[in-house]
Design a protein around this motif. Structure first.
Motif, PDB file in Angstrom:
ATOM      1  N   ASP A 109       3.547  -5.223 -12.936  1.00 14.35           N
ATOM      2  CA  ASP A 109       3.302  -4.030 -13.739  1.00 14.35           C
ATOM      3  C   ASP A 109       2.135  -3.188 -13.216  1.00 14.35           C
ATOM      4  O   ASP A 109       1.350  -2.656 -13.986  1.00 14.35           O
ATOM      5  CB  ASP A 109       3.047  -4.446 -15.192  1.00 14.35           C
ATOM      6  CG  ASP A 109       3.194  -3.287 -16.169  1.00 14.35           C
ATOM      7  OD1 ASP A 109       4.117  -2.473 -15.979  1.00 14.35           O
ATOM      8  OD2 ASP A 109       2.380  -3.204 -17.107  1.00 14.35           O
ATOM      9  N   PHE A 110       2.048  -3.030 -11.883  1.00 11.29           N
ATOM     10  CA  PHE A 110       0.956  -2.226 -11.338  1.00 11.29           C
ATOM     11  C   PHE A 110       1.400  -0.785 -11.137  1.00 11.29           C
ATOM     12  O   PHE A 110       2.492  -0.513 -10.629  1.00 11.29           O
ATOM     13  CB  PHE A 110       0.480  -2.776  -9.985  1.00 11.29           C
ATOM     14  CG  PHE A 110      -0.554  -1.894  -9.340  1.00 11.29           C
ATOM     15  CD1 PHE A 110      -1.875  -1.971  -9.739  1.00 11.29           C
ATOM     16  CD2 PHE A 110      -0.203  -0.955  -8.375  1.00 11.29           C
ATOM     17  CE1 PHE A 110      -2.844  -1.139  -9.176  1.00 11.29           C
ATOM     18  CE2 PHE A 110      -1.164  -0.120  -7.807  1.00 11.29           C
ATOM     19  CZ  PHE A 110      -2.482  -0.217  -8.204  1.00 11.29           C
ATOM     20  N   VAL A 111       0.536   0.149 -11.494  1.00  8.80           N
ATOM     21  CA  VAL A 111       0.702   1.552 -11.137  1.00  8.80           C
ATOM     22  C   VAL A 111      -0.690   2.154 -10.979  1.00  8.80           C
ATOM     23  O   VAL A 111      -1.581   1.896 -11.794  1.00  8.80           O
ATOM     24  CB  VAL A 111       1.537   2.339 -12.170  1.00  8.80           C
ATOM     25  CG1 VAL A 111       0.857   2.382 -13.535  1.00  8.80           C
ATOM     26  CG2 VAL A 111       1.846   3.738 -11.665  1.00  8.80           C
ATOM     27  N   ALA A 112      -0.889   2.913  -9.940  1.00  9.13           N
ATOM     28  CA  ALA A 112      -2.190   3.534  -9.700  1.00  9.13           C
ATOM     29  C   ALA A 112      -2.344   4.781 -10.548  1.00  9.13           C
ATOM     30  O   ALA A 112      -1.362   5.391 -10.994  1.00  9.13           O
ATOM     31  CB  ALA A 112      -2.334   3.884  -8.221  1.00  9.13           C
ATOM     32  N   ASP A 113      -3.594   5.169 -10.746  1.00  8.43           N
ATOM     33  CA  ASP A 113      -3.896   6.414 -11.436  1.00  8.43           C
ATOM     34  C   ASP A 113      -4.645   7.376 -10.528  1.00  8.43           C
ATOM     35  O   ASP A 113      -5.214   8.363 -10.980  1.00  8.43           O
ATOM     36  CB  ASP A 113      -4.714   6.131 -12.707  1.00  8.43           C
ATOM     37  CG  ASP A 113      -4.747   7.327 -13.646  1.00  8.43           C
ATOM     38  OD1 ASP A 113      -3.772   8.116 -13.641  1.00  8.43           O
ATOM     39  OD2 ASP A 113      -5.758   7.496 -14.354  1.00  8.43           O
ATOM     40  N   ASP A 121       6.543  -4.394  -9.864  1.00 11.04           N
ATOM     41  CA  ASP A 121       6.172  -5.786  -9.640  1.00 11.04           C
ATOM     42  C   ASP A 121       6.292  -6.090  -8.149  1.00 11.04           C
ATOM     43  O   ASP A 121       6.994  -5.399  -7.407  1.00 11.04           O
ATOM     44  CB  ASP A 121       7.102  -6.739 -10.410  1.00 11.04           C
ATOM     45  CG  ASP A 121       7.095  -6.492 -11.912  1.00 11.04           C
ATOM     46  OD1 ASP A 121       6.123  -5.888 -12.402  1.00 11.04           O
ATOM     47  OD2 ASP A 121       8.066  -6.906 -12.571  1.00 11.04           O
ATOM     48  N   HIS A 122       5.617  -7.159  -7.739  1.00 10.16           N
ATOM     49  CA  HIS A 122       5.763  -7.617  -6.361  1.00 10.16           C
ATOM     50  C   HIS A 122       5.682  -9.133  -6.330  1.00 10.16           C
ATOM     51  O   HIS A 122       4.790  -9.735  -6.938  1.00 10.16           O
ATOM     52  CB  HIS A 122       4.669  -7.037  -5.463  1.00 10.16           C
ATOM     53  CG  HIS A 122       4.766  -7.497  -4.044  1.00 10.16           C
ATOM     54  ND1 HIS A 122       5.606  -6.895  -3.128  1.00 10.16           N
ATOM     55  CD2 HIS A 122       4.162  -8.522  -3.376  1.00 10.16           C
ATOM     56  CE1 HIS A 122       5.496  -7.523  -1.962  1.00 10.16           C
ATOM     57  NE2 HIS A 122       4.631  -8.520  -2.092  1.00 10.16           N
ATOM     58  N   GLU A 123       6.605  -9.731  -5.616  1.00  9.15           N
ATOM     59  CA  GLU A 123       6.609 -11.183  -5.423  1.00  9.15           C
ATOM     60  C   GLU A 123       6.897 -11.431  -3.947  1.00  9.15           C
ATOM     61  O   GLU A 123       8.027 -11.307  -3.477  1.00  9.15           O
ATOM     62  CB  GLU A 123       7.678 -11.850  -6.276  1.00  9.15           C
ATOM     63  CG  GLU A 123       7.616 -13.370  -6.272  1.00  9.15           C
ATOM     64  CD  GLU A 123       6.360 -13.896  -6.945  1.00  9.15           C
ATOM     65  OE1 GLU A 123       5.707 -14.787  -6.352  1.00  9.15           O
ATOM     66  OE2 GLU A 123       6.018 -13.400  -8.036  1.00  9.15           O
ATOM     67  N   GLY A 124       5.853 -11.749  -3.175  1.00  7.42           N
ATOM     68  CA  GLY A 124       6.009 -11.934  -1.747  1.00  7.42           C
ATOM     69  C   GLY A 124       5.424 -13.243  -1.271  1.00  7.42           C
ATOM     70  O   GLY A 124       4.967 -14.078  -2.068  1.00  7.42           O
ATOM     71  N   VAL A 171       0.837  -1.203   0.000  1.00  3.70           N
ATOM     72  CA  VAL A 171       0.000   0.000   0.000  1.00  3.70           C
ATOM     73  C   VAL A 171       0.872   1.253   0.000  1.00  3.70           C
ATOM     74  O   VAL A 171       0.635   2.198  -0.772  1.00  3.70           O
ATOM     75  CB  VAL A 171      -0.957  -0.009   1.197  1.00  3.70           C
ATOM     76  CG1 VAL A 171      -1.620   1.354   1.375  1.00  3.70           C
ATOM     77  CG2 VAL A 171      -2.023  -1.090   1.018  1.00  3.70           C
ATOM     78  N   LYS A 172       1.883   1.281   0.837  1.00  3.78           N
ATOM     79  CA  LYS A 172       2.772   2.443   0.872  1.00  3.78           C
ATOM     80  C   LYS A 172       3.421   2.679  -0.488  1.00  3.78           C
ATOM     81  O   LYS A 172       3.496   3.821  -0.965  1.00  3.78           O
ATOM     82  CB  LYS A 172       3.857   2.234   1.931  1.00  3.78           C
ATOM     83  CG  LYS A 172       3.398   2.364   3.373  1.00  3.78           C
ATOM     84  CD  LYS A 172       4.593   2.112   4.293  1.00  3.78           C
ATOM     85  CE  LYS A 172       4.259   2.293   5.756  1.00  3.78           C
ATOM     86  NZ  LYS A 172       5.422   2.004   6.629  1.00  3.78           N
ATOM     87  N   LYS A 173       3.901   1.612  -1.109  1.00  7.04           N
ATOM     88  CA  LYS A 173       4.570   1.767  -2.403  1.00  7.04           C
ATOM     89  C   LYS A 173       3.590   2.220  -3.475  1.00  7.04           C
ATOM     90  O   LYS A 173       3.899   3.084  -4.306  1.00  7.04           O
ATOM     91  CB  LYS A 173       5.241   0.461  -2.812  1.00  7.04           C
ATOM     92  CG  LYS A 173       6.130   0.594  -4.047  1.00  7.04           C
ATOM     93  CD  LYS A 173       7.026  -0.609  -4.226  1.00  7.04           C
ATOM     94  CE  LYS A 173       7.992  -0.402  -5.392  1.00  7.04           C
ATOM     95  NZ  LYS A 173       8.904  -1.558  -5.559  1.00  7.04           N
ATOM     96  N   GLY A 174       2.375   1.644  -3.443  1.00  9.63           N
ATOM     97  CA  GLY A 174       1.376   2.037  -4.430  1.00  9.63           C
ATOM     98  C   GLY A 174       0.933   3.479  -4.286  1.00  9.63           C
ATOM     99  O   GLY A 174       0.564   4.132  -5.273  1.00  9.63           O
ATOM    100  N   TRP A 175       0.941   3.998  -3.059  1.00  7.72           N
ATOM    101  CA  TRP A 175       0.591   5.392  -2.829  1.00  7.72           C
ATOM    102  C   TRP A 175       1.636   6.367  -3.383  1.00  7.72           C
ATOM    103  O   TRP A 175       1.305   7.514  -3.695  1.00  7.72           O
ATOM    104  CB  TRP A 175       0.482   5.656  -1.335  1.00  7.72           C
ATOM    105  CG  TRP A 175      -0.825   5.281  -0.712  1.00  7.72           C
ATOM    106  CD1 TRP A 175      -2.028   5.106  -1.334  1.00  7.72           C
ATOM    107  CD2 TRP A 175      -1.055   5.070   0.682  1.00  7.72           C
ATOM    108  NE1 TRP A 175      -2.991   4.787  -0.415  1.00  7.72           N
ATOM    109  CE2 TRP A 175      -2.425   4.767   0.833  1.00  7.72           C
ATOM    110  CE3 TRP A 175      -0.247   5.100   1.817  1.00  7.72           C
ATOM    111  CZ2 TRP A 175      -3.005   4.499   2.077  1.00  7.72           C
ATOM    112  CZ3 TRP A 175      -0.817   4.831   3.057  1.00  7.72           C
ATOM    113  CH2 TRP A 175      -2.185   4.537   3.176  1.00  7.72           C
TER     114      TRP A 175
END
Length: 370
Positions: free
Chosen positions: A158-162, A148-151, A137-141
């Motif tokens: 390839d996620f980015v918010a708009d 990318d995220h692998e946890g 959440v912090k990174k997406g904000w």
């Protein structure tokens, strides 16, 4: 340092001592309660989460568009939505509220309650999931580039918010818990660490434990601390204790008739409250534990009993430990919010201002013995 007061953004007039008089989401009551908090000096209200309760994000948005200058604390459970979806919800709500949002992440301390929404992850693994969730959440904000995220619990590409929060670099993150797993997750990630109302000595121990974990996590700062109580106030001590005994009787009667989660509490916070209650009924200036015992240590359940002056001094004792967010909720939610705001909050703010002046002048305040 400044002090903040957190109240409850309830959606109906029910409490542990009385059944609600209307629907689960009573819009008129919700606004009336929020406006009372705003009018009587509270800084923020919590929109709580329950498996069957009205969705707190939508309730918070409803209030934010109608009540200005009241900060929002939104409770959220990581099991109910994917973090990329949630962070957009939070950013949108921060836009709606013009930057008044803090998010309180709830890991969940009861397997039955979690299972009601399909969550079967064991408790310690839930803390691991919450920590990973907060990191996403912090990174997406804050990230304007796809990532990318692998946890252990989440994987995406390839996620980015708009949509991004008004607050920069991001809204605050609130977290609570009293287990070692909770300290590890919240100490590393939280801006605000939330505790339930324990005696001063036990509260100081928890604060020290969280600070130690934060340092080991490599943080240059430490979380702010919040402690929650159920204030029971009256013009005289005698009347306050008469009121407290009446509330306790109501708690016991309602608890006997209400459908309860089965078995003893699984979360460390409730277990600690019950241990404190088993050792004694009264601590320090005004802390009273039978209300916690009557509810099985359910959430915020220890009381502060006395006149406004006594309760204010008790809260200042916690402030002196380093607690700068004071959470309070009465049993008659609306009327108690008004009374606490009218009679207690000004006294605490005055005490904090006196402490700040003393620090600036290099002096000190004489502290009365609890």
């Amino acid at each position: 340092m400044p002090v903040e007061f957190l109240g409850i953004g309830g959606t109906n007039d029910g409490s542990e001592t009385s059944r609600r008089s209307g629907p689960s989401f009573d819009k008129q009551y919700t606004l009336r309660l929020a406006r009372a908090h705003q009018e009587y000096g509270w800084d923020r209200v919590l929109f709580a989460y329950g498996s069957g309760s009205p969705d707190p994000a939508q309730v918070a948005a409803y209030v934010a568009t109608r009540v200005e200058d009241l900060q929002i604390l939104l409770a959220h459970r990581p099991n109910v939505s994917y973090p990329t979806y949630a962070l957009k919800t939070f950013a949108t709500l921060d836009q709606i509220s013009d930057g008044r949002l803090t998010v309180h992440f709830i890991t969940g301390g009861n397997d039955q309650e979690q299972g009601r929404e399909g969550d079967v992850l064991p408790k310690d693994e839930r803390y691991s999931r919450t920590r990973e969730y907060i990191q996403i959440v912090k990174k997406g904000w804050t990230s304007r580039e796809p990532f990318d995220h692998e946890g252990a619990h989440y994987s995406f590409r390839d996620f980015v918010a708009d949509v991004f929060p008004v607050q920069q670099p991001r809204p605050g993150v609130s977290f609570g818990g009293s287990s070692l797993a909770a300290y590890a997750a919240g100490g590393a990630e939280a801006d605000v660490y939330c505790l339930w109302g324990e005696p001063l000595a036990e509260t100081a121990q928890q604060i020290a434990a969280v600070k130690e974990v934060a340092a080991r996590a490599g943080r240059a700062d430490v979380p702010r601390f919040q402690v929650a109580f159920r204030p029971i106030i009256a013009p005289t001590e005698e009347l306050a204790w008469e009121k407290a005994r009446g509330i306790l009787g109501d708690l016991r009667r309602v608890a006997a008739n209400r459908r309860r989660l089965t078995g003893p509490p699984q979360n460390a916070g409730s277990q600690r409250l019950l241990e404190v209650a088993a050792k004694g009924e009264r601590y320090d200036r005004a802390l009273w534990t039978p209300t916690a015992a009557a509810t099985g240590g359910a959430g915020n359940s220890t009381a502060l009993v006395g006149t406004p002056e006594i309760v204010a001094e008790a809260l200042l004792d916690y402030y002196d430990l380093g607690v700068d967010i004071l959470s309070a909720r009465g049993y008659d939610i609306l009327d108690d919010a008004i009374d606490f705001g009218r009679y207690v909050i000004p006294l605490v703010r005055q005490g904090v201002a006196e402490r700040d002046r003393a620090r600036q002048t290099g002096g000190h305040l004489a502290q009365a013995a609890p």
